[in-house]
Write a protein that holds these residues in place. Structure first.
Motif, PDB file in Angstrom:
ATOM      1  N   ASP A   9       0.843  -1.200   0.000  1.00 19.78           N
ATOM      2  CA  ASP A   9       0.000   0.000   0.000  1.00 19.78           C
ATOM      3  C   ASP A   9       0.880   1.252   0.000  1.00 19.78           C
ATOM      4  O   ASP A   9       1.690   1.445   0.897  1.00 19.78           O
ATOM      5  N   ARG A  10       0.710   2.077  -1.011  1.00 19.10           N
ATOM      6  CA  ARG A  10       1.467   3.319  -1.092  1.00 19.10           C
ATOM      7  C   ARG A  10       0.574   4.545  -0.947  1.00 19.10           C
ATOM      8  O   ARG A  10       0.987   5.656  -1.276  1.00 19.10           O
ATOM      9  N   THR A  11      -0.634   4.330  -0.443  1.00 17.49           N
ATOM     10  CA  THR A  11      -1.532   5.458  -0.214  1.00 17.49           C
ATOM     11  C   THR A  11      -1.433   5.975   1.220  1.00 17.49           C
ATOM     12  O   THR A  11      -1.846   7.102   1.502  1.00 17.49           O
ATOM     13  N   ASN A  12      -0.907   5.164   2.119  1.00 17.79           N
ATOM     14  CA  ASN A  12      -0.790   5.527   3.534  1.00 17.79           C
ATOM     15  C   ASN A  12       0.640   5.967   3.821  1.00 17.79           C
ATOM     16  O   ASN A  12       1.556   5.147   3.880  1.00 17.79           O
ATOM     17  N   ARG A  13       0.828   7.262   4.001  1.00 22.47           N
ATOM     18  CA  ARG A  13       2.168   7.806   4.179  1.00 22.47           C
ATOM     19  C   ARG A  13       2.850   7.259   5.431  1.00 22.47           C
ATOM     20  O   ARG A  13       4.033   6.889   5.398  1.00 22.47           O
ATOM     21  N   ASP A  14       2.139   7.169   6.528  1.00 20.81           N
ATOM     22  CA  ASP A  14       2.736   6.652   7.758  1.00 20.81           C
ATOM     23  C   ASP A  14       3.172   5.206   7.591  1.00 20.81           C
ATOM     24  O   ASP A  14       4.220   4.800   8.107  1.00 20.81           O
ATOM     25  N   PHE A  15       2.370   4.408   6.893  1.00 17.71           N
ATOM     26  CA  PHE A  15       2.748   3.019   6.636  1.00 17.71           C
ATOM     27  C   PHE A  15       4.071   2.965   5.873  1.00 17.71           C
ATOM     28  O   PHE A  15       4.975   2.200   6.212  1.00 17.71           O
ATOM     29  N   MET A  16       4.206   3.768   4.844  1.00 10.90           N
ATOM     30  CA  MET A  16       5.424   3.740   4.032  1.00 10.90           C
ATOM     31  C   MET A  16       6.652   4.189   4.820  1.00 10.90           C
ATOM     32  O   MET A  16       7.758   3.708   4.599  1.00 10.90           O
ATOM     33  N   LEU A  17       6.459   5.100   5.757  1.00  4.51           N
ATOM     34  CA  LEU A  17       7.593   5.633   6.504  1.00  4.51           C
ATOM     35  C   LEU A  17       8.015   4.749   7.671  1.00  4.51           C
ATOM     36  O   LEU A  17       9.207   4.656   7.981  1.00  4.51           O
ATOM     37  N   TYR A  18       7.065   4.093   8.311  1.00  6.37           N
ATOM     38  CA  TYR A  18       7.365   3.480   9.607  1.00  6.37           C
ATOM     39  C   TYR A  18       7.146   1.973   9.690  1.00  6.37           C
ATOM     40  O   TYR A  18       7.463   1.372  10.709  1.00  6.37           O
ATOM     41  N   CYS A  19       6.634   1.330   8.648  1.00  6.41           N
ATOM     42  CA  CYS A  19       6.314  -0.097   8.758  1.00  6.41           C
ATOM     43  C   CYS A  19       7.583  -0.936   8.883  1.00  6.41           C
ATOM     44  O   CYS A  19       8.665  -0.540   8.430  1.00  6.41           O
TER      45      CYS A  19
END
Length: 368
Positions: free
Chosen positions: A142-152
């Motif tokens: 998923d590249r729509t959730n900025r927090d996911f991309m930064l912190y997962c």
């Protein structure tokens, strides 16, 4: 992003190795490398550590530019940088070591380790396919959730695989470089070994190679002599941090999360090629080119690219890109020539620079 301004010019080309009087050719190589990297990495900007060795002798070990702009810390061969996808070789070696220990087989499937993954094709994807980027698994994170991309981290990053219902191609039929397939190795190492990933890597790889400071990134973990990575703003020219908290998918370990130094990495290289980590047969297996890549004259092994150009000896290498870290490490087994460039900025031409280094080595007669 955090903007950093430099109030002063800080000269920081540091020579980290001295071998006294050098033969004339080595002196000429040093001068040419100095010119190349002084131009690329000015003293008051983010820079790079550069190391060249023949056999177990380090011939060139210098830092150019700054490791951190907030403290004006100089880059050296002892600076700890994120080595990005160069980290993949450590995960690959971990799986091969576990196979030697009889704790897994590279012929096992993804389904063996992830029974909750629903699609039937997981019974056809082996650990060998994961290692060689031939699994057919697409990167559909998923590249729509900025927090996911930064912190997962790994489990979150790979969660999309549970419900994945199609492949990019049949396993083993094509090559496509993918990060999530290497992220799976963290969970595989933990299941097969019964140890936390970090502990297994410390006990069985880092300690064996003489890498006391090597460590995987975690948000609150202290890393000594740690470099930050930087991008230059296209309008203002200000340098801005671009690593954890600014860069996508920076927080995963097995595919690109290792911090180490140029000097530590050279010790790893020697330990591996002196068969202190794997048996000679298994070490040869990780450096075997199993599949053609999209790079001319280059195949992929287990965590390494294997280049066989008609005009040069075989080269085993890997590149790394994570945030604004940009890296290269390579080795010519015959004539036993190793070199690396670990940089904390990504606005330099890596392939062109490596080619210039190769030409310097050719001119010196080191690639015969």
């Amino acid at each position: 992003m955090k903007k950093l301004h430099l109030p002063i010019v800080f000269l920081c080309i540091s020579v980290c190795f001295s071998c006294g009087h050098k033969p004339g050719m080595e002196t000429q190589v040093e001068k040419e490398l100095d010119r190349l990297f002084t131009d690329l990495f000015p003293a008051d900007e983010p820079g790079a550590a550069v190391l060249v060795a023949r056999g177990d002798s380090i011939l060139y070990n210098k830092g150019f530019g700054l490791a951190r702009l907030d403290t004006l810390s100089p880059m050296t061969g002892n600076t700890m940088l994120n080595i990005a996808s160069v980290s993949k070789q450590f995960s690959a070696v971990a799986l091969c070591l576990l196979e030697e220990q009889g704790k897994l087989s590279l012929a096992q499937t993804v389904k063996d380790y992830f029974p909750s993954y629903k699609a039937g094709f997981y019974d056809r994807i082996t650990l060998h396919h994961l290692l060689t980027h031939t699994s057919g698994l697409p990167d559909s994170r998923d590249r729509t959730n900025r927090d996911f991309m930064l912190y997962c981290q790994e489990e979150e990053s790979c969660r999309y695989l549970i419900d994945l219902d199609s492949l990019a191609f049949e396993p083993g039929t094509h090559y496509e470089y993918q990060n999530p397939t290497y992220q799976l190795m963290l969970m595989i190492v933990e299941q097969a070994s019964g140890e936390r990933f970090d502990d297994f890597m410390r006990n069985h790889l880092f300690d064996q190679a003489g890498m006391p400071d090597a460590v995987y990134f975690e948000p609150q973990r202290y890393i000594p002599r740690m470099a930050h990575a930087y991008l230059q703003h296209p309008d203002t020219g200000a340098w801005e941090e671009h690593d954890y908290g600014e860069a996508n998918f920076f927080g995963t370990k097995a595919d690109g999360g290792l911090y180490t130094s140029a000097e530590e990495f050279f010790r790893w290289h020697r330990a591996l090629w002196e068969d202190r980590i794997l048996s000679p047969g298994k070490r040869e297996a990780v450096h075997t080119g199993y599949t053609d890549t999209d790079i001319p004259d280059t195949r992929y092994g287990y965590g390494w690219f294997i280049e066989q150009r008609p005009d040069r000896p075989q080269k085993i290498y890997h590149t790394g890109d994570n945030g604004a870290f940009l890296l290269f490490e390579g080795y010519y087994p015959d004539p036993d020539l190793f070199y690396l460039v670990f940089a904390n900025r990504c606005d330099w031409e890596r392939e062109e620079t490596v080619e210039k280094m190769d030409r310097i080595f050719e001119k010196a007669g080191w690639l015969k």
